[in-house]
Design a protein around this motif. Structure first.
Motif, PDB file in Angstrom:
ATOM      1  N   MET A  51      -4.155  -0.926   6.655  1.00 25.80           N
ATOM      2  CA  MET A  51      -2.741  -0.596   6.157  1.00 25.80           C
ATOM      3  C   MET A  51      -2.954   0.973   6.149  1.00 25.80           C
ATOM      4  O   MET A  51      -1.802   1.608   6.500  1.00 25.80           O
ATOM      5  CB  MET A  51      -2.354  -1.183   5.080  1.00 25.80           C
ATOM      6  N   LEU A  52      -4.040   1.687   5.500  1.00 30.96           N
ATOM      7  CA  LEU A  52      -3.822   2.846   5.610  1.00 30.96           C
ATOM      8  C   LEU A  52      -3.890   3.580   6.897  1.00 30.96           C
ATOM      9  O   LEU A  52      -3.404   4.806   6.991  1.00 30.96           O
ATOM     10  CB  LEU A  52      -5.273   3.539   4.603  1.00 30.96           C
ATOM     11  N   GLN A  53      -4.781   3.073   7.703  1.00 30.71           N
ATOM     12  CA  GLN A  53      -4.700   3.720   9.287  1.00 30.71           C
ATOM     13  C   GLN A  53      -3.171   3.726   9.819  1.00 30.71           C
ATOM     14  O   GLN A  53      -2.778   4.444  10.408  1.00 30.71           O
ATOM     15  CB  GLN A  53      -5.668   2.950  10.042  1.00 30.71           C
ATOM     16  N   LYS A  54      -2.567   2.198   9.523  1.00 32.12           N
ATOM     17  CA  LYS A  54      -1.074   2.326  10.046  1.00 32.12           C
ATOM     18  C   LYS A  54      -0.176   3.527   9.654  1.00 32.12           C
ATOM     19  O   LYS A  54       0.473   3.925  10.257  1.00 32.12           O
ATOM     20  CB  LYS A  54      -0.608   0.811  10.015  1.00 32.12           C
ATOM     21  N   VAL A  60       0.941  -1.281   0.106  1.00 34.20           N
ATOM     22  CA  VAL A  60      -0.025   0.181  -0.036  1.00 34.20           C
ATOM     23  C   VAL A  60       0.774   1.190  -0.016  1.00 34.20           C
ATOM     24  O   VAL A  60       0.680   1.981  -0.879  1.00 34.20           O
ATOM     25  CB  VAL A  60      -1.054   0.189   1.163  1.00 34.20           C
ATOM     26  N   GLY A  61       1.769   1.254   0.792  1.00 27.97           N
ATOM     27  CA  GLY A  61       2.913   2.521   0.892  1.00 27.97           C
ATOM     28  C   GLY A  61       3.241   2.614  -0.454  1.00 27.97           C
ATOM     29  O   GLY A  61       3.602   3.847  -1.092  1.00 27.97           O
ATOM     30  N   GLN A 100     -10.835   3.426  -1.613  1.00 23.96           N
ATOM     31  CA  GLN A 100     -10.453   2.362  -0.806  1.00 23.96           C
ATOM     32  C   GLN A 100     -10.316   0.967  -1.648  1.00 23.96           C
ATOM     33  O   GLN A 100      -9.472   0.148  -1.604  1.00 23.96           O
ATOM     34  CB  GLN A 100     -10.771   2.189   0.739  1.00 23.96           C
ATOM     35  N   GLN A 101     -11.586   0.831  -2.152  1.00 18.25           N
ATOM     36  CA  GLN A 101     -11.782  -0.725  -2.977  1.00 18.25           C
ATOM     37  C   GLN A 101     -10.722  -0.788  -4.193  1.00 18.25           C
ATOM     38  O   GLN A 101     -10.203  -1.723  -4.531  1.00 18.25           O
ATOM     39  CB  GLN A 101     -13.020  -0.681  -3.281  1.00 18.25           C
ATOM     40  N   ASP A 102     -10.465   0.536  -4.855  1.00 12.61           N
ATOM     41  CA  ASP A 102      -9.697   0.403  -6.015  1.00 12.61           C
ATOM     42  C   ASP A 102      -8.139  -0.022  -5.374  1.00 12.61           C
ATOM     43  O   ASP A 102      -7.321  -0.725  -6.099  1.00 12.61           O
ATOM     44  CB  ASP A 102      -9.369   1.987  -6.636  1.00 12.61           C
ATOM     45  N   ILE A 103      -7.663   0.776  -4.398  1.00 14.90           N
ATOM     46  CA  ILE A 103      -6.214   0.232  -3.692  1.00 14.90           C
ATOM     47  C   ILE A 103      -6.150  -1.336  -3.306  1.00 14.90           C
ATOM     48  O   ILE A 103      -5.458  -1.776  -3.876  1.00 14.90           O
ATOM     49  CB  ILE A 103      -6.139   1.169  -2.515  1.00 14.90           C
ATOM     50  N   GLU A 127       1.604   6.229  11.907  1.00 15.78           N
ATOM     51  CA  GLU A 127       3.100   6.254  11.746  1.00 15.78           C
ATOM     52  C   GLU A 127       3.422   7.593  11.243  1.00 15.78           C
ATOM     53  O   GLU A 127       4.670   7.693  11.304  1.00 15.78           O
ATOM     54  CB  GLU A 127       3.772   5.018  11.300  1.00 15.78           C
ATOM     55  N   GLY A 128       2.508   8.330  10.824  1.00 18.30           N
ATOM     56  CA  GLY A 128       2.953   9.917  10.430  1.00 18.30           C
ATOM     57  C   GLY A 128       3.600   9.612   8.903  1.00 18.30           C
ATOM     58  O   GLY A 128       4.066  10.540   8.903  1.00 18.30           O
ATOM     59  N   LEU A 129       3.274   8.573   8.264  1.00 16.76           N
ATOM     60  CA  LEU A 129       3.934   8.579   7.026  1.00 16.76           C
ATOM     61  C   LEU A 129       3.229   9.140   5.979  1.00 16.76           C
ATOM     62  O   LEU A 129       3.735   9.500   4.598  1.00 16.76           O
ATOM     63  CB  LEU A 129       4.237   7.055   6.685  1.00 16.76           C
ATOM     64  N   ILE A 130       1.861   9.397   6.328  1.00 17.24           N
ATOM     65  CA  ILE A 130       0.920   9.848   5.252  1.00 17.24           C
ATOM     66  C   ILE A 130      -0.163  10.524   5.748  1.00 17.24           C
ATOM     67  O   ILE A 130      -0.449  10.346   6.829  1.00 17.24           O
ATOM     68  CB  ILE A 130       0.427   8.898   4.238  1.00 17.24           C
ATOM     69  N   GLU A 131      -0.711  11.753   4.938  1.00 18.31           N
ATOM     70  CA  GLU A 131      -1.866  12.515   5.428  1.00 18.31           C
ATOM     71  C   GLU A 131      -2.897  12.190   3.967  1.00 18.31           C
ATOM     72  O   GLU A 131      -2.387  12.334   2.903  1.00 18.31           O
ATOM     73  CB  GLU A 131      -1.927  13.573   5.748  1.00 18.31           C
TER      74      GLU A 131
END
Length: 239
Positions: free
Chosen positions: A197-200, A152-153, A180-183, A204-208
């Motif tokens: 995975m998006l919430q994680k 995902v990342g 989210q379904q596309d991803i 962890e401050g990696l994405i907004e």
């Protein structure tokens, strides 16, 4: 309308060095422009097509249908990307292409593209490089499929780089109009697991990532976390 030749020239220029004559030839291609609404088919698997298509506005996806009826996205197309290059070989499409957003599509008769590729080594090379990038992206997705967090990342990193490359960045944010379904369909996991995975990534401050607007506070940190390097996108400077 005047922006569409710029979209085409920008994409070819990202693949090869173009001469002034090459740019002029691309800018004057006779495009048959049509609109496709969000979630509607652009091309269907098995359909023969005498034309090549270019995404002029919007986002689209290549996809296949599994035996159980579920969809698997095998590629995401941004403005300037081609679809239907198979027309140059006379083959039928072996996958479907769907509009992820409202799209403007330019259709070009394959004989015109074939003649242009024959006349210009640079344009011929650009078509081959476009196919190379498409296949390289798919291989990379497959290699990342065992680790959902990384996948995902990695996908978000890729789309961030590609969106930036076609001028879709604004205030350090780019709009990625994937649900989210596309991803989930691109990674090959469930919608629920994608959400985790998006919430994680957020925790962890990696994405907004809100309502399609993606901001990466620290690109190096996200790239390290998901083992992303853009070499597989074959940027021109690395050619």
């Amino acid at each position: 309308m005047r922006a569409y030749p710029v979209t085409l020239v920008r994409r070819f220029s990202s693949l090869v060095d173009l001469s002034f004559d090459d740019e002029a030839s691309l800018a004057t291609l006779p495009l048959d422009i049509s609109s496709v609404v969000q979630r509607q088919a652009i091309l269907r698997a098995g359909e023969p097509s005498p034309s090549m298509y270019v995404i002029l506005e919007g986002w689209a996806a290549r996809y296949g249908i599994r035996a159980n009826g579920s969809r698997r996205i095998t590629g995401i197309m941004l403005p300037g990307d081609f679809c239907g290059i198979h027309a140059l070989s006379g083959a039928s499409l072996d996958h479907g292409i769907v509009a992820l957003t409202n799209c403007k599509i330019g259709k070009i008769d394959w004989t015109i593209i074939a003649d242009l590729a024959h006349a210009s080594p640079a344009i011929n090379r650009a078509l081959w490089r476009a196919k190379l990038v498409e296949e390289s992206i798919l291989r990379t997705w497959l290699l990342n499929s065992d680790d959902a967090f990384q996948a995902v990342g990695h996908l978000l990193c890729e789309l961030h780089v590609r969106a930036c490359g076609v001028g879709l960045m604004q205030n350090r944010r780019c709009y990625i109009p994937l649900t989210q379904q596309d991803i989930a369909d691109a990674i090959g996991i469930t919608n629920v697991h994608t959400n985790r995975m998006l919430q994680k990534l957020r925790r962890e401050g990696l994405i907004e990532f809100q309502r399609g607007a993606l901001f990466i506070p620290d690109q190096d940190a996200l790239r390290k976390a998901c083992d992303f390097t853009p070499a597989y996108l074959h940027p021109l400077e690395a050619a």
